[in-house]
Design an enzyme around this catalytic site. Structure first.
Site, mmCIF file in Angstrom:
data_model
loop_
_atom_site.group_PDB
_atom_site.id
_atom_site.type_symbol
_atom_site.label_atom_id
_atom_site.label_comp_id
_atom_site.label_asym_id
_atom_site.label_seq_id
_atom_site.Cartn_x
_atom_site.Cartn_y
_atom_site.Cartn_z
ATOM 1 N N ASP A 51 0.813 -1.219 0.000
ATOM 2 C CA ASP A 51 0.000 0.000 0.000
ATOM 3 C C ASP A 51 0.843 1.265 0.000
ATOM 4 O O ASP A 51 0.552 2.219 -0.733
ATOM 5 C CB ASP A 51 -0.935 0.018 1.212
ATOM 6 C CG ASP A 51 -2.061 -0.990 1.113
ATOM 7 O OD1 ASP A 51 -2.275 -1.538 0.012
ATOM 8 O OD2 ASP A 51 -2.728 -1.245 2.134
ATOM 9 N N ASN A 73 -2.239 -3.925 -15.817
ATOM 10 C CA ASN A 73 -1.623 -5.148 -16.327
ATOM 11 C C ASN A 73 -0.857 -5.929 -15.257
ATOM 12 O O ASN A 73 -0.564 -7.106 -15.451
ATOM 13 C CB ASN A 73 -0.678 -4.788 -17.480
ATOM 14 C CG ASN A 73 0.104 -5.973 -17.992
ATOM 15 O OD1 ASN A 73 -0.469 -6.922 -18.527
ATOM 16 N ND2 ASN A 73 1.421 -5.946 -17.802
ATOM 17 N N TYR A 137 -5.713 -18.288 -9.084
ATOM 18 C CA TYR A 137 -5.437 -17.293 -10.124
ATOM 19 C C TYR A 137 -6.708 -16.992 -10.911
ATOM 20 O O TYR A 137 -7.053 -15.824 -11.145
ATOM 21 C CB TYR A 137 -4.346 -17.820 -11.055
ATOM 22 C CG TYR A 137 -4.111 -16.973 -12.277
ATOM 23 C CD1 TYR A 137 -3.551 -15.707 -12.164
ATOM 24 C CD2 TYR A 137 -4.440 -17.445 -13.551
ATOM 25 C CE1 TYR A 137 -3.332 -14.916 -13.291
ATOM 26 C CE2 TYR A 137 -4.221 -16.671 -14.676
ATOM 27 C CZ TYR A 137 -3.664 -15.402 -14.541
ATOM 28 O OH TYR A 137 -3.453 -14.633 -15.657
ATOM 29 N N LYS A 141 -8.821 -13.338 -11.344
ATOM 30 C CA LYS A 141 -9.097 -12.678 -12.619
ATOM 31 C C LYS A 141 -10.602 -12.555 -12.873
ATOM 32 O O LYS A 141 -11.057 -11.594 -13.510
ATOM 33 C CB LYS A 141 -8.415 -13.435 -13.764
ATOM 34 C CG LYS A 141 -6.898 -13.302 -13.739
ATOM 35 C CD LYS A 141 -6.470 -11.850 -13.830
ATOM 36 C CE LYS A 141 -4.981 -11.672 -13.942
ATOM 37 N NZ LYS A 141 -4.574 -10.254 -14.075
#
Length: 232
Positions: A51, A73, A137, A141
């Protein structure tokens, strides 16, 4: 000349994205953990999983630039069967894949709203539709795709579009690391790709470039799969 911020600029795909956009007239701002030699634009170092590091980098970027476009990205990938998943690794992956996307978008949003225009592209993955040994994963996404659709509705009143690109198997260091070419699982997965080959970074960059363009002003909340047909 539009100013486009690309996170995760140091990986194979990030490098391809930055080069493609720079060649097409974008002033590219790259963010990655480690410096990139001869970067074609302005570079800022940050650990987007942290952060404090993220806040410092974004403050510096916004003090120097008006960000017109954002490409979220940055991300991490790993393969493991559910019984082998470590929850600490889950937290780390979500911090980079999901939370960093939120933090960086929060940072650029006020200026985009003030400008009455913006383009945001989030990087998803074909894996979110389901793939063995990628449940963590894939779920991260899928969360990013859900953010994309919700933000498209939230930001539409400011003419800010939010879309996602979901690559399949793209030739990259991360892909080779997680999918050894001689692995039976990799060979099985590749047999599912109708076009029968790995994609290239430039093919993903072309999809991103469309969503950033003025011509895409009436396209928002959409996910474009660049996956050789595997999503169907």
């Amino acid at each position: 000349m539009p100013t486009t911020l690309v996170t995760g600029a140091g990986g194979t795909l990030g490098t391809a994205l930055c080069a493609y956009l720079a060649e097409r007239g974008h002033h590219v701002i790259g963010v990655a953990r480690r410096p990139i030699p001869d970067f074609a634009g302005d570079f800022y170092s940050a650990d987007l999983a942290d952060d404090v590091s993220t806040a410092a980098a974004m403050a510096a970027i916004l003090a120097d630039h008006r960000v017109d476009n954002l490409v979220n990205n940055a991300g991490a990938s790993d393969r493991a069967a559910l019984e082998d998943v470590d929850l600490a690794a889950v937290r780390t992956m979500y911090e980079l894949n999901v939370n960093a996307t939120i933090k960086v978008t929060q940072a650029v949003l006020p200026a985009m709203r003030a400008n009455g225009r913006g383009r945001i592209v989030n990087m998803c993955s074909r894996a979110m539709l389901g793939r063995e040994r990628t449940s963590i994963y894939a779920s991260s996404k899928a969360a990013v795709e859900s953010l994309t659709r919700s933000w498209a509705l939230e930001f539409a009143d400011s003419a800010i579009t939010v879309n996602a690109v979901a690559p399949g198997f793209i030739h990259s260091e991360m892909f080779v690391r997680n999918n050894p070419p001689d692995s039976p699982q990799t060979q099985k997965d590749m047999s599912r790709v109708p076009l029968g080959r790995l994609g290239q970074g430039g093919e993903v960059a072309a999809a991103v470039n469309y969503f950033l363009s003025d011509e895409a002003g009436y396209t928002t909340g959409q996910t474009l799969f660049v996956c050789g047909g595997w999503s169907i």
